[in-house]
Design an enzyme around this catalytic site. Structure first.
Site, PDB file in Angstrom:
ATOM      1  N   GLY A   7      15.134  24.814  47.640  1.00 56.76           N
ATOM      2  CA  GLY A   7      14.144  25.300  48.592  1.00 56.76           C
ATOM      3  C   GLY A   7      13.782  24.262  49.648  1.00 56.76           C
ATOM      4  N   TYR A  46      14.617  13.587  42.722  1.00 54.90           N
ATOM      5  CA  TYR A  46      15.217  13.614  41.386  1.00 54.90           C
ATOM      6  C   TYR A  46      14.138  13.175  40.395  1.00 54.90           C
ATOM      7  CZ  TYR A  46      19.665  13.773  44.002  1.00 54.90           C
ATOM      8  OH  TYR A  46      20.693  14.114  44.855  1.00 54.90           O
ATOM      9  N   GLY A  83      11.677  26.775  46.227  1.00 51.13           N
ATOM     10  CA  GLY A  83      13.002  27.094  45.692  1.00 51.13           C
ATOM     11  C   GLY A  83      13.096  26.966  44.180  1.00 51.13           C
ATOM     12  N   GLY A  84      12.053  26.440  43.523  1.00 50.71           N
ATOM     13  CA  GLY A  84      12.029  26.378  42.056  1.00 50.71           C
ATOM     14  C   GLY A  84      12.964  25.355  41.429  1.00 50.71           C
TER      15      GLY A  84
END
Ligand SMILES: Cc1cc2nc3c(=O)[nH]c(=O)nc-3n(C[C@H](O)[C@H](O)[C@H](O)COP(=O)(O)OP(=O)(O)OC[C@H]3O[C@@H](n4cnc5c(N)ncnc54)[C@H](O)[C@@H]3O)c2cc1C
Ligand SMILES: *[C@@H]1O[C@H](CO)[C@@H](O)[C@H](O)[C@H]1NC(C)=O
Ligand SMILES: *[C@@H]1O[C@H](CO)[C@@H](O)[C@H](O)[C@H]1NC(C)=O
Ligand SMILES: *[C@@H]1O[C@H](CO)[C@@H](O)[C@H](O)[C@H]1NC(C)=O
Ligand SMILES: *[C@@H]1O[C@H](CO)[C@@H](O)[C@H](O)[C@H]1NC(C)=O
Length: 535
Positions: A173, A469, A100-101
């Site tokens: 993603g 994160y 999902g980048g």
């Protein structure tokens, strides 16, 4: 001043040419797959649009200390993934997989530039995104290139009473998110995404396609929390679906400092992790200006209740009267409608969940901590002051409640370790436009200052952080230098606590030569390690 973004499309994206390995890769891949049309070289016209198609953070495209892929492979089948791994190894290229980048440090499409940088390929698997749902068995197979929005939408197409516990942002993603943890509005009731994965297909360093049975339980354990980038390429996950009622209730309640935001947040810290598991209330705080022009903090209590409004109101009155929730704050809708409402505050058709286009064209930096004890009102006031004084730093503070199911699961059950004892996760999120040189360094420096400032309020020994994160400031592997397990433990223990050693052993078994490397991939640990490493 010309915004840097405007010139992105030309010179900045050209990668250092590394023709020999790239040529050898192209030959090998074409021979194996007969599909040269899946390859994008930097000097071809589609390269930029393919590269940018899922980039959420412009920082790494603009940064002079980052490199871009020498080639993008756009896989449409597992055999393309197998060929990519085999040919990249044979050509001495590195590999970064992108689903999902959304990686916080751009690690799926950029790399840290150093004297020993090896050119790399980005293996983009966004085309591998089918989802199949079995409502009677309450399971789904989801390919790693799907987004959370596509997964949620596919579930809702089949049933209104099943869901999947994962993040709030629909463009994230599955490949990165599900293997790194996955927290969101159903986490208190059902655990993180990793707690609901029951099988996976992965291509390993030898190009073999393995499932849970053939990969071994230790690798399957590692993939549930440590990310997959250091172990192979995930093709698909099999997940358990969880029950939701046909109607849920959402609400957003805003408070400024004058409206006692500090007191209400202080109370929220004591309560939110202990609420009924059907009640999820997160806190979003930002510096703002009050009606009279004075500085304030605007706090939003951003919430989902798994049930009807008439049940929620007495529950909220009883368990959190300080919030002052009113019937008019509450909106009933289906679970699928609640996804985008919670994330953006807008009531939009669920079809918007299928939109994969990046939402932002700016740069960001984020980081996270876990909080174990409520911060006193005086501490909250210090934090607000820190935020209000930095007028050029539009920080968003997101407090995500833990407790419930998250406290019941053992730290070593899967690789994701943040369990009992945490009352909430705090995320620091800062976005900006790179309008002039030096802007980024200034923001990054301020974020480091913020993290130092927060130290007394958050967990310590280790100061735990959430791997999804990702924060490069915690420490990193340096290319060309073998990172010892001991050196990597500085950041590894923050993300994975007591699970880090086992993760390094699994890495030693499945990828002993460390082909799947990135700046924060798990290091290799073999045998018993040195005496010190045993400690
Ligand atoms: C706007 C925004 C909102 C977010 N909201 C939430 C949230 O609500 N809850 C939450 O928990 N997280 C959230 N996240 C964080 C998110 O979970 C992580 O950034 C996640 O890793 C992104 O996965 P991706 O596939 O989109 O990213 P990618 O950049 O594609 O990948 C991330 C990492 O995983 C690796 N990887 C990707 N796919 C594969 C694969 N198939 N096999 C092996 N390795 C792979 C990549 O190489 C990279 O190292 C958010 C992120 C953003 C930017
Ligand atoms: C970025 O997006 C904003 C808002 O969507 C838009 O106004 C701006 O023109 C965009 N900037 C660039 C450089 O694309
Ligand atoms: C693009 O680069 C490749 C490999 O570096 C080279 O073989 C090819 O000739 C180049 N094509 C153009 C159009 O410049
Ligand atoms: C092409 O693949 C075949 C087997 O599939 C192999 O025998 C041959 O050596 C390969 N050629 C090249 C140039 O890689
Ligand atoms: C804030 O708290 C004070 C004292 O606890 C109370 O008197 C006042 O009504 C509250 N203000 C609001 C807007 O709730």
């Amino acid at each position: 001043m010309v915004p840097l973004l405007l010139i992105l499309s030309s010179s900045l994206l050209i990668s250092p040419t590394s023709s020999a390995p790239v040529h050898s890769f192209i030959q090998c891949f074409t021979n194996q797959t007969n599909s040269p049309n899946l390859l994008y070289l930097p000097n071809t016209s589609y390269f930029n649009s393919v590269l940018l198609s899922s980039v959420q953070n412009q920082r790494f495209l603009l940064s002079p200390s980052s490199t871009k892929p020498s080639l993008i492979v756009s896989a449409t089948s597992a055999s393309h993934v197998q060929a990519t791994i085999i040919c990249a190894r044979a050509s001495s290229l590195r590999l970064r997989t992108r689903s999902g980048g959304h990686d916080y440090e751009g690690m799926s499409y950029s790399a840290f530039k150093g004297p020993n940088s090896t050119p790399f390929i980005t293996l983009d698997i966004s085309a591998l995104r089918s989802v199949s749902i079995d409502t009677s068995l309450k399971i789904a197979w989801v390919q790693a290139g799907a987004t959370l929005g596509e997964l949620y939408y596919a579930i809702a197409q089949n049933t209104k009473t099943l869901a999947f516990p994962a993040g709030l942002c629909s463009t994230v993603g599955v490949g990165g998110h599900l293997s790194g943890g996955g927290i969101g509005s159903l986490t208190r009731k059902y655990g993180a995404s990793v707690d609901n994965i029951v099988d996976a297909w992965l291509v390993d360093v030898n190009g073999r396609l393995l499932n849970r049975k053939t990969m071994g339980e230790d690798l399957f354990w590692a993939l549930r929390g440590a990310g997959s980038a250091g172990y192979g390429v995930i093709i698909a996950f099999k997940v358990n679906l969880v029950a939701v009622p046909p109607k849920v209730t959402t609400f957003n309640v805003d408070k400024t400092l004058r409206q006692n935001a500090t007191k209400v947040v202080a109370r929220w810290q004591e309560l939110a992790h202990q609420f009924d598991v059907n009640l999820y209330i997160r806190v979003i705080a930002q510096a703002d200006t009050d009606a009279d022009g004075s500085k304030t903090i605007q706090v939003t209590f951003n919430s989902l209740y798994l049930g009807r409004k008439e049940e929620l109101l007495p529950l909220a009155q009883q368990s959190f009267p300080e919030l002052g929730l009113k019937a008019t704050d509450c909106i009933e809708m289906s679970w699928i409608e609640s996804i985008l409402f919670l994330y953006s505050g807008a009531r939009v058709p669920p079809e918007m969940l299928l939109d994969r286009n990046p939402e932002f064209n700016s740069s960001f930096k984020a980081a996270s901590d876990f909080v174990k004890h409520p911060i006193a009102e005086s501490g909250l006031e210090e934090i607000w002051k820190f935020m209000m004084e930095a007028k050029d730093e539009p920080l968003v503070l997101i407090l995500d409640p833990m407790g419930g199911r998250m406290s019941e699961i053992k730290e070593e059950a899967v690789a994701f370790p943040h369990r009992n004892g945490n009352i909430y996760n705090v995320q620091y999120f800062l976005r900006w436009f790179e309008t002039e040189e030096g802007v980024t360094e200034k923001h990054l420096e301020w974020m480091r200052k913020l993290q130092r400032f927060m130290a007394p309020y958050v967990s310590s020994k280790p100061r735990a952080a959430y791997y999804n994160y990702k924060d490069i400031d915690l420490g990193r592997n340096v290319e060309g230098k073998e990172t010892s397990y001991l050196a990597a433990r500085i950041w590894g223990a923050k993300y994975f606590k007591g699970n880090f050693r086992r993760l390094a052993k699994v890495k030693g078994r499945v990828d002993p030569e460390n082909f799947f490397w990135n700046e924060q991939s798990i290091p290799v640990l073999q045998g018993f390690g040195s005496l010190r490493e045993l400690l």
